[in-house]
Design an enzyme around this catalytic site. Structure first.
Site, PDB file in Angstrom:
ATOM      1  CB  SER A 126      -0.896  -0.004   1.249  1.00  0.00           C
ATOM      2  OG  SER A 126      -1.529   1.248   1.433  1.00  0.00           O
ATOM      3  CE1 TYR A 157      -4.477  -2.359   5.270  1.00  0.00           C
ATOM      4  CE2 TYR A 157      -3.406  -0.258   4.815  1.00  0.00           C
ATOM      5  CZ  TYR A 157      -4.026  -1.409   4.370  1.00  0.00           C
ATOM      6  OH  TYR A 157      -4.197  -1.616   3.015  1.00  0.00           O
TER       7      TYR A 157
END
Length: 590
Positions: A437, A449
């Site tokens: 990401s 995350y």
């Protein structure tokens, strides 16, 4: 123009030098908690700060470490037993610190404790080797920080995290680089979370120094032990003289790189490196790159590709797109309804299987199924796409279990799947495509995350370097914001509200009554402005990584990734923080 740029750089460094001349007053009233004080950086720092007058609380792993440190320091220094991977040990240490600091709070915590072994090529290791080091070097840092964060806020103090240059460039196999990338991510998001409360968060990135972490004798012993455990076929792939060559390299190169002066880490400074390229050279490089990038492999109809996380989102679309392209797609879904819907939307060539990436038994069953499907050809492609995002939010709203939940899926699951399928990938000289990401480049949000995505970047980089000798290519996809289950605002907002409601009243007051609603509004505005519904921008990158003769190392997907987030990640930290702070709601302490 060149002189203007040089002048600005000089002014910036003069200004920074002047600001750094200032020192905090009343050191004798300030408590500093340091982990990993048995030897190395932690031991030297504890001694140094003790001579400067700070009230040092030194966490040692062994009783011997405590005794030896006390002999060298004043009566002001306090030692305590600390195992950063043990919750009860952390709690006992925190209770002791609360008693010591009282209402003054804790001026600083220095997260220094860590291990570096086992370090070896990734295909020599098992998932438990990764888990142990991640528990110490990453989860330990998170757990220690969260345990004393209220005390740090009370003193408007400091958090100092010892990362490494291997938190910037991943050259080693194993979990070490993964953990240091994770520390960088935790450090960045914590710094932005804590800035409104006057808490400063800093990161130390040492190069090579002579400590127990870099002890060449220990390294060679661990390396030999891992080599002895390897199957003979793996040893044959590396060559019978590989272990001897490694020992010579460690002796002749690695040891010469080690710096014995640990004070360089205690007194940290940075150098600026500048390089210039001509426009003609750039144009030539671009032309060559474009030609190589456009070349395709042959025999697609004979190649098998496994994609994880195919119930919805990127994985679902990628499976259908690769199926249309002619690949033999094996789509791994978490649920049977997800698998049924995918089979109905694809050709009979596409196969599905159920896979929970956090369950090693489930991965083993998937491996047997894929092995029977691929036969002697091996597996051409593995797309590690499965992942979750919740819980996310300010670091202080989280528990250690919240970090573990996301890391188990997004990082440990990815590593476990990759290690299990590596023999099939090596047989086909195939491809590994890991979905990271832009939050693996710039840590914008709290929770596990960003830590997981930084870890995926580190694992992918070291795996790429390990596997290039065997013809296996490793690519990383770095999507920006897209409309998938991972960015589902209803789920994220629901989780945030639950967390807000169970926060202690004191913590809610420190943020202000309207903070939650402001946070949700900013998040909703950002998602609507940035999140794209065109998931093919990501799946096209996956397809290129699997079908191009020369796949790219990294693929950025989405206009926000290409033109905003990734460029922003290369800018100085102060500029990055300014941009991200503008986007976040302000704390209104009531």
């Amino acid at each position: 123009m060149f002189l203007y740029i040089v002048g600005l750089i000089v002014l910036f460094y003069v200004y920074r030098w002047f600001r750094e001349l200032g020192r905090v007053p009343n050191k004798s009233d300030k408590f500093v908690y340091i982990t990993g004080c048995d030897t190395g950086f932690g031991n030297l720092l504890a001694k140094h700060l003790d001579t400067k007058g700070f009230r040092v609380i030194a966490g040692c792993y062994t009783e011997k470490g405590e005794v030896e440190l006390k002999k060298c320091c004043s009566d002001k220094l306090t030692t305590l037993h600390l195992d950063v991977s043990n919750d009860s040990s952390i709690k006992e240490a925190t209770d002791t610190i609360k008693t010591l600091v009282g209402e003054k709070g804790l001026w600083a915590v220095v997260n220094n404790a860590g291990i570096s072994f086992p370090t070896a090529p990734n295909d020599w290791l098992e998932i438990d080797d990764f888990k142990h080091m991640i528990n110490v070097n990453l989860i330990g840092v998170v757990a220690i920080t969260l345990s004393v964060l209220p005390l740090i806020k009370k003193a408007k103090g400091r958090v100092v995290n010892v990362a490494s240059i291997f938190g910037r460039i991943s050259t080693l196999g194993g979990a070490y680089c993964i953990t240091k990338y994770g520390v960088e991510a935790f450090n960045d998001s914590l710094r932005r979370n804590m800035a409104p409360f006057g808490v400063k968060v800093l990161c130390i990135e040492p190069g090579f120094f002579k400590t127990t972490v870099t002890d060449s004798a220990i390294f060679q012993s661990h390396f030999q032990r891992l080599w002895n455990k390897l199957p003979q076929e793996v040893k044959d792939e590396y060559g019978s003289d590989y272990i001897d060559k490694t020992k010579v390299m460690v002796k002749e190169r690695f040891e010469k790189m080690l710096d014995p002066d640990l004070m360089k880490v205690v007194f940290l400074c940075a150098d600026l490196l500048c390089c210039w390229c001509s426009l003609a050279a750039l144009a030539l490089i671009a032309a060559v790159w474009f030609f190589r990038d456009s070349r395709q492999i042959t025999g697609i109809h004979e190649k098998h590709v496994l994609v994880t996380g195919c119930d919805s989102g990127f994985g679902n679309l990628a499976a259908r797109q690769l199926d249309r392209r002619g690949f033999h797609v094996i789509a791994a879904c978490l649920t049977e309804p997800g698998a049924s819907r995918l089979r109905a939307a694809a050709s009979p060539r596409l196969k599905t299987l159920l896979l929970n990436v956090t369950d090693s038994a489930s991965i083993e069953r998937a491996l047997e199924r894929v092995r029977s499907e691929t036969g002697e050809r091996g597996l051409w492609g593995l797309v590690n796409n499965a992942g979750i995002s919740i819980p996310i939010g300010p670091m202080e709203w989280m528990q250690v279990e919240d970090f573990k939940k996301v890391l188990d899926v997004n990082l440990m699951g990815l590593i476990d799947v990759t290690l299990k399928f590596l023999p099939l990938l090596k047989k086909a000289r195939g491809r590994v495509v890991n979905v990271a990401s832009i939050l693996g480049r710039i840590s914008l949000i709290g929770g596990g995350y960003c830590l997981a995505k930084y870890g995926v970047e580190a694992f992918s980089d070291s795996l790429r370097r390990d596997m290039m000798h065997f013809g296996v290519k490793v690519s990383i996809i770095e999507p920006g914001f897209f409309k998938t289950q991972v960015t589902n605002l209803n789920l994220i907002e629901g989780d945030l509200k639950e967390r807000w409601n169970i926060l202690p009243a004191e913590v809610r007051r420190s943020y202000g009554d309207s903070y939650l609603q402001d946070y949700i509004k900013v998040q909703e505005f950002s998602m609507k402005m940035l999140a794209s519904s065109d998931l093919s921008k990501v799946t096209s990158c996956m397809q290129h990584a699997l079908s191009a003769r020369y796949p790219r190392t990294r693929y950025s997907a989405g206009w926000d990734a290409k033109f905003f987030w990734i460029p922003l990640s290369y800018l100085p930290t102060c500029i990055t923080d300014t941009f991200t702070n503008i986007m976040m709601p302000s704390v209104k302490e009531s």
